[in-house]
Design a protein around this motif. Structure first.
Motif, mmCIF file in Angstrom:
data_model
loop_
_atom_site.group_PDB
_atom_site.id
_atom_site.type_symbol
_atom_site.label_atom_id
_atom_site.label_comp_id
_atom_site.label_asym_id
_atom_site.label_seq_id
_atom_site.Cartn_x
_atom_site.Cartn_y
_atom_site.Cartn_z
ATOM 1 N N GLU A 139 0.866 -1.234 -0.216
ATOM 2 C CA GLU A 139 0.013 0.089 -0.072
ATOM 3 C C GLU A 139 0.904 1.294 0.059
ATOM 4 O OE1 GLU A 139 -2.470 -0.631 3.506
ATOM 5 O OE2 GLU A 139 -3.773 -1.984 2.495
ATOM 6 N N MET A 140 2.018 1.296 0.724
ATOM 7 C CA MET A 140 2.992 2.374 0.854
ATOM 8 C C MET A 140 3.547 2.507 -0.690
ATOM 9 S SD MET A 140 6.445 3.216 0.884
ATOM 10 C CE MET A 140 7.388 1.864 1.599
ATOM 11 N N ARG A 141 3.908 1.549 -1.093
ATOM 12 C CA ARG A 141 4.440 1.655 -2.551
ATOM 13 C C ARG A 141 3.584 2.096 -3.887
ATOM 14 N NH1 ARG A 141 7.674 -4.424 -2.474
ATOM 15 N NH2 ARG A 141 9.443 -3.725 -1.447
ATOM 16 N N GLU A 142 2.463 2.036 -3.434
ATOM 17 C CA GLU A 142 1.436 2.378 -4.457
ATOM 18 C C GLU A 142 1.308 4.243 -4.472
ATOM 19 O OE1 GLU A 142 -2.335 0.807 -3.539
ATOM 20 O OE2 GLU A 142 -1.772 -1.137 -4.149
ATOM 21 N N LYS A 143 1.904 4.657 -3.192
ATOM 22 C CA LYS A 143 1.954 6.132 -3.270
ATOM 23 C C LYS A 143 3.112 6.676 -3.663
ATOM 24 C CE LYS A 143 -1.205 5.602 0.897
ATOM 25 N NZ LYS A 143 -1.134 5.751 2.235
ATOM 26 N N VAL A 144 4.320 5.764 -3.940
ATOM 27 C CA VAL A 144 5.566 6.238 -4.196
ATOM 28 C C VAL A 144 5.932 5.687 -5.673
ATOM 29 C CG1 VAL A 144 8.074 6.158 -3.691
ATOM 30 C CG2 VAL A 144 6.164 6.081 -1.909
ATOM 31 N N GLY A 145 5.866 6.624 -6.680
ATOM 32 C CA GLY A 145 6.441 6.175 -8.072
ATOM 33 C C GLY A 145 7.800 5.927 -7.967
ATOM 34 N N PHE A 146 8.298 4.987 -8.735
ATOM 35 C CA PHE A 146 9.841 4.605 -8.888
ATOM 36 C C PHE A 146 10.307 4.684 -10.380
ATOM 37 C CE2 PHE A 146 13.681 2.596 -8.868
ATOM 38 C CZ PHE A 146 14.646 2.855 -7.629
ATOM 39 N N LEU A 147 11.013 5.365 -10.826
ATOM 40 C CA LEU A 147 11.414 5.510 -12.311
ATOM 41 C C LEU A 147 12.959 4.818 -12.575
ATOM 42 C CD1 LEU A 147 10.714 6.610 -15.060
ATOM 43 C CD2 LEU A 147 12.223 8.267 -14.759
ATOM 44 N N PHE A 148 12.928 3.449 -12.747
ATOM 45 C CA PHE A 148 13.941 2.815 -12.813
ATOM 46 C C PHE A 148 15.020 3.318 -13.922
ATOM 47 C CE2 PHE A 148 10.965 -0.276 -10.889
ATOM 48 C CZ PHE A 148 11.828 -0.901 -9.946
ATOM 49 N N GLN A 149 16.182 3.194 -13.717
ATOM 50 C CA GLN A 149 17.151 3.599 -14.833
ATOM 51 C C GLN A 149 17.144 3.074 -15.901
ATOM 52 O OE1 GLN A 149 22.042 3.506 -15.057
ATOM 53 N NE2 GLN A 149 21.200 3.570 -12.878
ATOM 54 N N SER A 150 16.403 2.086 -16.179
ATOM 55 C CA SER A 150 16.570 1.425 -17.519
ATOM 56 C C SER A 150 15.094 1.682 -17.969
ATOM 57 C CB SER A 150 16.468 -0.093 -17.223
ATOM 58 O OG SER A 150 15.473 -0.770 -16.689
ATOM 59 N N GLY A 151 14.318 2.110 -17.508
ATOM 60 C CA GLY A 151 12.872 2.282 -17.906
ATOM 61 C C GLY A 151 11.829 1.455 -17.372
ATOM 62 N N ALA A 152 12.476 -0.018 -17.836
ATOM 63 C CA ALA A 152 11.503 -1.167 -17.136
ATOM 64 C C ALA A 152 10.266 -1.306 -18.010
ATOM 65 C CB ALA A 152 11.472 -1.151 -15.722
ATOM 66 N N LEU A 153 10.026 -0.920 -19.102
ATOM 67 C CA LEU A 153 9.046 -1.142 -19.899
ATOM 68 C C LEU A 153 8.931 -2.706 -20.117
ATOM 69 C CD1 LEU A 153 8.960 1.759 -22.254
ATOM 70 C CD2 LEU A 153 7.588 1.646 -20.157
ATOM 71 N N TYR A 154 7.577 -3.255 -20.362
ATOM 72 C CA TYR A 154 7.487 -4.510 -20.980
ATOM 73 C C TYR A 154 7.365 -4.496 -22.155
ATOM 74 C CZ TYR A 154 5.522 -5.074 -15.904
ATOM 75 O OH TYR A 154 5.604 -5.132 -14.626
ATOM 76 N N ASP A 155 8.440 -5.157 -22.820
ATOM 77 C CA ASP A 155 8.896 -5.225 -24.351
ATOM 78 C C ASP A 155 7.560 -5.854 -25.050
ATOM 79 O OD1 ASP A 155 11.195 -4.174 -23.881
ATOM 80 O OD2 ASP A 155 12.282 -6.154 -23.797
ATOM 81 N N SER A 156 6.840 -6.755 -24.537
ATOM 82 C CA SER A 156 5.863 -7.438 -25.287
ATOM 83 C C SER A 156 4.429 -6.851 -25.311
ATOM 84 C CB SER A 156 5.484 -8.815 -24.478
ATOM 85 O OG SER A 156 5.106 -8.722 -23.262
ATOM 86 N N MET A 157 4.245 -5.540 -24.437
ATOM 87 C CA MET A 157 3.140 -4.821 -24.433
ATOM 88 C C MET A 157 3.437 -3.361 -25.223
ATOM 89 S SD MET A 157 2.284 -4.956 -20.441
ATOM 90 C CE MET A 157 1.699 -6.405 -19.593
ATOM 91 N N THR A 158 2.279 -3.067 -25.751
ATOM 92 C CA THR A 158 2.138 -1.661 -26.538
ATOM 93 C C THR A 158 2.329 -0.470 -25.352
ATOM 94 O OG1 THR A 158 -0.173 -1.370 -26.325
ATOM 95 C CG2 THR A 158 0.721 -2.498 -28.279
ATOM 96 N N VAL A 159 2.532 0.621 -25.856
ATOM 97 C CA VAL A 159 2.586 1.540 -24.679
ATOM 98 C C VAL A 159 1.284 1.549 -24.113
ATOM 99 C CG1 VAL A 159 2.493 4.233 -24.530
ATOM 100 C CG2 VAL A 159 4.175 3.059 -25.909
ATOM 101 N N ARG A 160 0.182 1.560 -24.741
ATOM 102 C CA ARG A 160 -1.089 1.949 -24.099
ATOM 103 C C ARG A 160 -1.229 0.534 -22.870
ATOM 104 N NH1 ARG A 160 -6.037 3.436 -25.410
ATOM 105 N NH2 ARG A 160 -5.353 3.792 -27.700
ATOM 106 N N GLU A 161 -0.667 -0.633 -23.143
ATOM 107 C CA GLU A 161 -0.853 -1.700 -22.248
ATOM 108 C C GLU A 161 0.167 -1.664 -21.188
ATOM 109 O OE1 GLU A 161 -2.211 -5.134 -25.503
ATOM 110 O OE2 GLU A 161 -0.030 -4.847 -25.059
ATOM 111 N N ASN A 162 1.217 -0.884 -21.447
ATOM 112 C CA ASN A 162 2.186 -0.503 -20.300
ATOM 113 C C ASN A 162 1.410 0.269 -19.400
ATOM 114 O OD1 ASN A 162 5.118 -1.534 -20.080
ATOM 115 N ND2 ASN A 162 4.587 -1.442 -22.469
ATOM 116 N N LEU A 163 0.999 1.391 -19.810
ATOM 117 C CA LEU A 163 0.208 2.432 -18.924
ATOM 118 C C LEU A 163 -0.996 1.784 -18.230
ATOM 119 C CD1 LEU A 163 0.480 5.528 -21.324
ATOM 120 C CD2 LEU A 163 2.061 4.921 -19.593
ATOM 121 N N GLU A 164 -1.879 0.973 -19.029
ATOM 122 C CA GLU A 164 -2.913 0.450 -18.277
ATOM 123 C C GLU A 164 -2.729 -0.687 -17.140
ATOM 124 O OE1 GLU A 164 -6.177 0.530 -22.193
ATOM 125 O OE2 GLU A 164 -4.895 -1.444 -21.661
ATOM 126 N N PHE A 165 -1.350 -1.344 -17.241
ATOM 127 C CA PHE A 165 -1.118 -2.308 -16.214
ATOM 128 C C PHE A 165 -1.214 -1.585 -15.005
ATOM 129 C CE2 PHE A 165 1.826 -4.905 -13.951
ATOM 130 C CZ PHE A 165 1.482 -6.236 -13.953
#
Length: 261
Positions: A87-113
């Motif tokens: 619950e605490m982590r849901e209030k804290v965004g973490f921008l990883f150095q690598s970005g950590a996007l899911y390669d198999s998902m579109t931009v929309r799907e990455n954002l919806e997840f």
């Protein structure tokens, strides 16, 4: 009124006291203490290997510190049980150095997840509106159906930041947000960090060794050296000093006039 007095009048959303962690015989953090205040961008500066990224990973307990106390939004992190930590982590965004996007998902799907995982009561219409909003706020409204492989390095950073802010965190932790980017794109990302601070009223810790990024985003700077806090203050305190170590960062860097590019 001094800057120290002004800070004390603000609420600390993160407090780190005497943080210590080692990996085997390597002592990485040797008693780091700092505070992040409401609405500020705090830059943590230092050379590679000084424990900057380790610090923010300890803050959200991706790593467990050996000693010290971490308080996030009024909760002592090391005392939280699994559900409370989530619950605490849901209030804290973490921008990883690598970005950590899911390669198999579109931009929309990455954002919806993260929305579907955290904001379970949102309708499809609300999800679509939120995706549109954050893409507009990072300047990539037309990238919604692209795959990560179709994005440049700077675009990936922007989409990663969009995914971070889509759940409306009150705190954002940025891990080397300009690493691997050219100077112009790095400056654009730094300006975007400032835009996010203003639009979303976030409090942020920005881990970097990029002096131009620090100059652009910092309300206050903490400099780590050999696992401890070496210096803390405003940008002017770092640029107007006779300290040779500080000057090795701030005066021996090639400053680029990005307004003329």
């Amino acid at each position: 009124m001094s800057s120290e007095q002004k800070n004390k009048e603000k609420e600390a959303v993160i407090t780190v006291e005497d943080l210590q962690i080692r990996f085997g015989d390597l002592e990485v953090l040797k008693g780091v203490s700092l505070e992040l205040f409401t609405g500020e961008n705090l830059v943590v500066l230092g050379k590679s290997g000084t424990g900057k990224s380790v610090l923010i990973k300890c803050i959200i307990r991706l790593l467990n510190a050996d000693a010290g106390k971490i308080d996030v939004l009024g909760q002592e992190v090391n005392q939280l049980k699994s559900k409370e930590l989530g619950e605490m982590r849901e209030k804290v965004g973490f921008l990883f150095q690598s970005g950590a996007l899911y390669d198999s998902m579109t931009v929309r799907e990455n954002l919806e997840f993260p929305l579907r995982r955290i904001k379970k009561d949102m309708t499809e219409e609300q999800i679509n509106e939120k995706v549109k909003e954050v893409l507009e706020n990072v300047g990539l409204p037309d990238a919604v159906d692209k795959m990560p492989s179709e994005l440049s390095g700077g675009m990936k950073k922007r989409i990663s930041l969009a995914r971070t802010i889509i759940v409306d965190p009150s705190i954002i932790l940025y891990d080397e947000p300009t690493t691997g980017l050219d100077p112009v794109t790095s400056h654009e990302i730094s300006l975007l960090i400032n835009d996010i601070q203003k639009k979303y009223k976030t409090s942020s810790i920005i881990i970097t060794h990029d002096i131009e990024c620090a100059r652009t985003v910092a309300n206050r700077i903490v400099m780590l050296q050999d696992g401890t806090v070496y210096k803390e203050g405003k940008l002017k305190d770092f640029e107007n000093t006779s300290d040779e170590l500080v000057n090795s960062y701030f005066q021996n860097q090639n400053t680029i006039n990005l307004n003329k590019i």
